[in-house]
Design a protein around this motif. Sequence first.
Motif, PDB file in Angstrom:
ATOM      1  N   GLN A   1     -32.935   1.813   5.488  1.00  0.00           N
ATOM      2  CA  GLN A   1     -33.315   0.579   6.167  1.00  0.00           C
ATOM      3  C   GLN A   1     -32.095  -0.194   6.648  1.00  0.00           C
ATOM      4  O   GLN A   1     -32.152  -0.814   7.705  1.00  0.00           O
ATOM      5  N   GLU A   2     -31.026  -0.178   5.854  1.00  0.00           N
ATOM      6  CA  GLU A   2     -29.838  -0.932   6.261  1.00  0.00           C
ATOM      7  C   GLU A   2     -28.583  -0.130   5.949  1.00  0.00           C
ATOM      8  O   GLU A   2     -28.429   0.401   4.852  1.00  0.00           O
ATOM      9  N   LEU A   3     -27.714  -0.060   6.925  1.00  0.00           N
ATOM     10  CA  LEU A   3     -26.413   0.601   6.804  1.00  0.00           C
ATOM     11  C   LEU A   3     -25.351  -0.431   7.157  1.00  0.00           C
ATOM     12  O   LEU A   3     -25.460  -1.111   8.182  1.00  0.00           O
ATOM     13  N   LYS A   4     -24.329  -0.571   6.277  1.00  0.00           N
ATOM     14  CA  LYS A   4     -23.280  -1.575   6.508  1.00  0.00           C
ATOM     15  C   LYS A   4     -21.897  -0.958   6.363  1.00  0.00           C
ATOM     16  O   LYS A   4     -21.664  -0.155   5.459  1.00  0.00           O
ATOM     17  N   PHE A   5     -21.002  -1.396   7.223  1.00  0.00           N
ATOM     18  CA  PHE A   5     -19.579  -1.078   7.123  1.00  0.00           C
ATOM     19  C   PHE A   5     -18.855  -2.421   7.054  1.00  0.00           C
ATOM     20  O   PHE A   5     -19.064  -3.278   7.920  1.00  0.00           O
ATOM     21  N   ALA A   6     -18.024  -2.609   6.018  1.00  0.00           N
ATOM     22  CA  ALA A   6     -17.318  -3.878   5.847  1.00  0.00           C
ATOM     23  C   ALA A   6     -15.819  -3.629   5.686  1.00  0.00           C
ATOM     24  O   ALA A   6     -15.407  -2.725   4.964  1.00  0.00           O
ATOM     25  N   TRP A   7     -15.038  -4.452   6.354  1.00  0.00           N
ATOM     26  CA  TRP A   7     -13.582  -4.402   6.263  1.00  0.00           C
ATOM     27  C   TRP A   7     -13.113  -5.802   5.873  1.00  0.00           C
ATOM     28  O   TRP A   7     -13.519  -6.787   6.476  1.00  0.00           O
ATOM     29  N   ASN A   8     -12.304  -5.878   4.814  1.00  0.00           N
ATOM     30  CA  ASN A   8     -11.808  -7.166   4.304  1.00  0.00           C
ATOM     31  C   ASN A   8     -12.954  -8.137   4.018  1.00  0.00           C
ATOM     32  O   ASN A   8     -12.854  -9.328   4.305  1.00  0.00           O
ATOM     33  N   GLY A   9     -14.072  -7.622   3.502  1.00  0.00           N
ATOM     34  CA  GLY A   9     -15.206  -8.470   3.164  1.00  0.00           C
ATOM     35  C   GLY A   9     -16.046  -8.919   4.347  1.00  0.00           C
ATOM     36  O   GLY A   9     -17.012  -9.663   4.181  1.00  0.00           O
ATOM     37  N   LYS A  10     -15.701  -8.468   5.549  1.00  0.00           N
ATOM     38  CA  LYS A  10     -16.416  -8.872   6.761  1.00  0.00           C
ATOM     39  C   LYS A  10     -17.170  -7.666   7.313  1.00  0.00           C
ATOM     40  O   LYS A  10     -16.590  -6.590   7.495  1.00  0.00           O
ATOM     41  N   ASP A  11     -18.458  -7.848   7.594  1.00  0.00           N
ATOM     42  CA  ASP A  11     -19.235  -6.765   8.201  1.00  0.00           C
ATOM     43  C   ASP A  11     -18.719  -6.497   9.612  1.00  0.00           C
ATOM     44  O   ASP A  11     -18.624  -7.415  10.436  1.00  0.00           O
ATOM     45  N   VAL A  12     -18.384  -5.221   9.870  1.00  0.00           N
ATOM     46  CA  VAL A  12     -17.934  -4.839  11.208  1.00  0.00           C
ATOM     47  C   VAL A  12     -18.982  -3.986  11.928  1.00  0.00           C
ATOM     48  O   VAL A  12     -18.889  -3.767  13.131  1.00  0.00           O
ATOM     49  N   PHE A  13     -19.981  -3.519  11.179  1.00  0.00           N
ATOM     50  CA  PHE A  13     -21.086  -2.752  11.763  1.00  0.00           C
ATOM     51  C   PHE A  13     -22.262  -2.828  10.802  1.00  0.00           C
ATOM     52  O   PHE A  13     -22.115  -2.536   9.617  1.00  0.00           O
ATOM     53  N   VAL A  14     -23.422  -3.247  11.307  1.00  0.00           N
ATOM     54  CA  VAL A  14     -24.640  -3.290  10.503  1.00  0.00           C
ATOM     55  C   VAL A  14     -25.759  -2.689  11.336  1.00  0.00           C
ATOM     56  O   VAL A  14     -25.952  -3.060  12.497  1.00  0.00           O
ATOM     57  N   ALA A  15     -26.484  -1.749  10.754  1.00  0.00           N
ATOM     58  CA  ALA A  15     -27.625  -1.134  11.429  1.00  0.00           C
ATOM     59  C   ALA A  15     -28.873  -1.360  10.590  1.00  0.00           C
ATOM     60  O   ALA A  15     -28.874  -1.087   9.393  1.00  0.00           O
ATOM     61  N   ASP A  16     -29.911  -1.870  11.213  1.00  0.00           N
ATOM     62  CA  ASP A  16     -31.224  -2.002  10.591  1.00  0.00           C
ATOM     63  C   ASP A  16     -32.087  -0.896  11.177  1.00  0.00           C
ATOM     64  O   ASP A  16     -32.460  -0.960  12.352  1.00  0.00           O
ATOM     65  N   TRP A  17     -32.367   0.118  10.352  1.00  0.00           N
ATOM     66  CA  TRP A  17     -33.056   1.303  10.832  1.00  0.00           C
ATOM     67  C   TRP A  17     -34.498   1.341  10.383  1.00  0.00           C
ATOM     68  O   TRP A  17     -34.900   0.663   9.451  1.00  0.00           O
ATOM     69  N   GLY A  18     -35.242   2.221  11.037  1.00  0.00           N
ATOM     70  CA  GLY A  18     -36.621   2.496  10.672  1.00  0.00           C
ATOM     71  C   GLY A  18     -36.820   3.991  10.564  1.00  0.00           C
ATOM     72  O   GLY A  18     -35.858   4.762  10.481  1.00  0.00           O
ATOM     73  N   ALA A  19     -38.058   4.400  10.629  1.00  0.00           N
ATOM     74  CA  ALA A  19     -38.418   5.799  10.416  1.00  0.00           C
ATOM     75  C   ALA A  19     -38.039   6.719  11.578  1.00  0.00           C
ATOM     76  O   ALA A  19     -38.132   7.932  11.451  1.00  0.00           O
ATOM     77  N   ALA A  20     -37.621   6.184  12.699  1.00  0.00           N
ATOM     78  CA  ALA A  20     -37.357   7.010  13.884  1.00  0.00           C
ATOM     79  C   ALA A  20     -35.966   7.650  13.909  1.00  0.00           C
ATOM     80  O   ALA A  20     -35.645   8.389  14.829  1.00  0.00           O
TER      81      ALA A  20
END
Length: 103
Positions: free
Chosen positions: A45-64
């Motif tokens: 449902q959620e994928l996060k990449f964080a650098w220095n405590g700051k989100d640099v990429f966030v994906a909210d996914w579903g079944a597709a």
Amino acid sequence: MASSIRVRATANGGITEVQALIQHPMDSGLVKDAKGELIPPHFIQELKFAWNGKDVFVADWGAAVSKDPYVKFSFKGAKKGDDLKISWTDNKGGSDETTAKIA
């Protein structure tokens, strides 16, 4: 347990390029098994990449999203040797995280 996330992050000229492969079944809930029964939905449902405590990429996914998704993106500001934290959570409460060194 080994992580289900493989990451390569490379800094060059102020831009960090990230490539990640996440092992996950990503079942949509619309596919049937060999017995003809629906396989229950199971997806990130959620994928996060964080650098220095700051989100640099966030994906909210579903079944597709397909099985074992691959993600590629870039961002500015990181340096070689910095940490990049990657985490995901799925619709069944599963999760994983790892930290990669930027090369």
